[in-house]
Enzyme design. Structure first.
Site, mmCIF file in Angstrom:
data_model
loop_
_atom_site.group_PDB
_atom_site.id
_atom_site.type_symbol
_atom_site.label_atom_id
_atom_site.label_comp_id
_atom_site.label_asym_id
_atom_site.label_seq_id
_atom_site.Cartn_x
_atom_site.Cartn_y
_atom_site.Cartn_z
ATOM 1 N N TYR A 251 -5.382 -0.320 9.501
ATOM 2 C CA TYR A 251 -5.953 -0.080 8.185
ATOM 3 C C TYR A 251 -6.903 1.119 8.280
ATOM 4 O O TYR A 251 -7.418 1.455 9.338
ATOM 5 C CB TYR A 251 -6.633 -1.329 7.594
ATOM 6 C CG TYR A 251 -5.621 -2.387 7.235
ATOM 7 C CD1 TYR A 251 -4.959 -2.353 6.013
ATOM 8 C CD2 TYR A 251 -5.289 -3.396 8.145
ATOM 9 C CE1 TYR A 251 -3.998 -3.304 5.691
ATOM 10 C CE2 TYR A 251 -4.332 -4.347 7.836
ATOM 11 C CZ TYR A 251 -3.684 -4.289 6.610
ATOM 12 O OH TYR A 251 -2.724 -5.216 6.295
ATOM 13 N N TYR B 269 0.808 -1.221 0.000
ATOM 14 C CA TYR B 269 0.000 0.000 0.000
ATOM 15 C C TYR B 269 0.840 1.269 0.000
ATOM 16 O O TYR B 269 0.297 2.380 -0.082
ATOM 17 C CB TYR B 269 -0.901 0.039 1.246
ATOM 18 C CG TYR B 269 -1.944 -1.049 1.308
ATOM 19 C CD1 TYR B 269 -3.123 -0.950 0.579
ATOM 20 C CD2 TYR B 269 -1.756 -2.171 2.114
ATOM 21 C CE1 TYR B 269 -4.100 -1.943 0.640
ATOM 22 C CE2 TYR B 269 -2.719 -3.166 2.190
ATOM 23 C CZ TYR B 269 -3.885 -3.046 1.456
ATOM 24 O OH TYR B 269 -4.845 -4.033 1.516
ATOM 25 N N HIS C 215 -4.295 6.478 -1.425
ATOM 26 C CA HIS C 215 -4.908 6.519 -0.098
ATOM 27 C C HIS C 215 -3.863 6.685 1.002
ATOM 28 O O HIS C 215 -4.222 6.929 2.163
ATOM 29 C CB HIS C 215 -5.690 5.223 0.125
ATOM 30 C CG HIS C 215 -7.000 5.406 0.827
ATOM 31 N ND1 HIS C 215 -7.635 6.629 0.989
ATOM 32 C CD2 HIS C 215 -7.829 4.493 1.426
ATOM 33 C CE1 HIS C 215 -8.774 6.462 1.645
ATOM 34 N NE2 HIS C 215 -8.906 5.187 1.928
ATOM 35 N N ASN D 173 -9.906 2.051 7.570
ATOM 36 C CA ASN D 173 -11.286 2.084 8.060
ATOM 37 C C ASN D 173 -11.403 2.065 9.580
ATOM 38 O O ASN D 173 -12.468 2.383 10.120
ATOM 39 C CB ASN D 173 -12.077 0.913 7.475
ATOM 40 C CG ASN D 173 -12.303 1.057 5.984
ATOM 41 O OD1 ASN D 173 -11.839 2.011 5.359
ATOM 42 N ND2 ASN D 173 -13.011 0.108 5.407
ATOM 43 N N ASN E 265 -13.383 7.165 4.990
ATOM 44 C CA ASN E 265 -13.605 6.166 6.035
ATOM 45 C C ASN E 265 -12.685 6.355 7.237
ATOM 46 O O ASN E 265 -13.057 6.014 8.364
ATOM 47 C CB ASN E 265 -13.442 4.758 5.465
ATOM 48 C CG ASN E 265 -14.594 4.371 4.560
ATOM 49 O OD1 ASN E 265 -15.708 4.877 4.705
ATOM 50 N ND2 ASN E 265 -14.332 3.483 3.615
ATOM 51 N N ASP F 247 -5.568 11.913 2.682
ATOM 52 C CA ASP F 247 -5.865 12.164 1.275
ATOM 53 C C ASP F 247 -7.280 12.717 1.143
ATOM 54 O O ASP F 247 -8.140 12.443 1.980
ATOM 55 C CB ASP F 247 -5.733 10.866 0.473
ATOM 56 C CG ASP F 247 -6.657 9.770 1.009
ATOM 57 O OD1 ASP F 247 -6.454 9.330 2.159
ATOM 58 O OD2 ASP F 247 -7.595 9.368 0.298
#
Length: 208
Positions: free
Chosen positions: A60, A15, A20, A62, A108, A87
């Site tokens: 993560y 990632y 993101h 969320n 989120n 972001d």
């Protein structure tokens, strides 16, 4: 006064260069990043620099709020003393924005923050991505549909986008340092929405 800075994103090398992860990319652009001793703590990577608590949640995106809430609770930090770096789809690439409180914009990570703190009254340093339906036709779904957003934010910045992003991260790092040094309210008017100019590359005469 800012006491805690939370750089939102997803952990892991897969990632690392996703759109993101612009918040975590800013953490790595801070001048002191490599000199700090980052520890696994508060469900994230934690360090302190000149009295400012720094956190990269590893829950993560969320569930980002769980990590930030754990750190804020331990150090007895109020929401208005927290700045979240993230972001932002509603800003075009090349723009940064400083704001306090307000809506969540469908993000989120911010939603998790509000759920955990029962408040959205925290500072935000927003790094523009633009929306996928602003790209070339067919690349991000039907115009105005919002289709393709998940794939968009979880894909890497292109080489051309990185050329725009890197000076943005430098300016955002400078802005963040200013929020640490004084009252961020004094910066709101100047930094409500600013486009960062990309330095022109010199023409060397070589073929690309």
């Amino acid at each position: 006064m800012i006491k805690l800075a939370a750089f939102l994103g997803n952990p892991g090398t897969g990632y690392a260069h996703n759109r993101h992860n612009a918040g975590r990319m800013l953490a790595q652009a801070m001048p002191f990043y490599s000199s700090l001793s980052w520890q696994k703590k508060f469900k994230g990577l934690y360090a302190v620099n000149e009295g400012i608590h720094l956190l990269m949640p590893e829950t993560y995106m969320n569930l980002s709020g769980e990590s930030v809430y754990a750190a804020a609770s331990f150090f007895k930090i109020n929401t208005e003393e927290i700045i979240v770096i993230h972001d932002e789809l509603e800003l075009s690439l090349g723009f940064i924005s400083l704001k306090f409180s307000g809506g969540l914009g469908g993000h989120n990570g911010l939603r998790s923050m509000k759920n955990c703190f029962n408040s959205a009254d925290f500072w935000r340093l927003r790094i523009g991505l633009g929306r996928p339906d602003s790209r070339l036709p067919g690349e991000g779904g039907r115009e105005g549909s919002g289709e393709g957003i998940i794939d968009w934010v979880l894909s890497d910045f292109s080489k051309a986008e990185l050329e725009t992003l890197l000076p943005v991260l430098d300016e955002a790092a400078s802005l963040l340092m200013q929020t640490f040094a004084g009252e961020p309210q004094s910066l709101l008017k100047e930094w409500a929405k600013r486009k960062i100019q990309v330095p022109k590359q010199e023409n060397t005469g070589e073929q690309q």
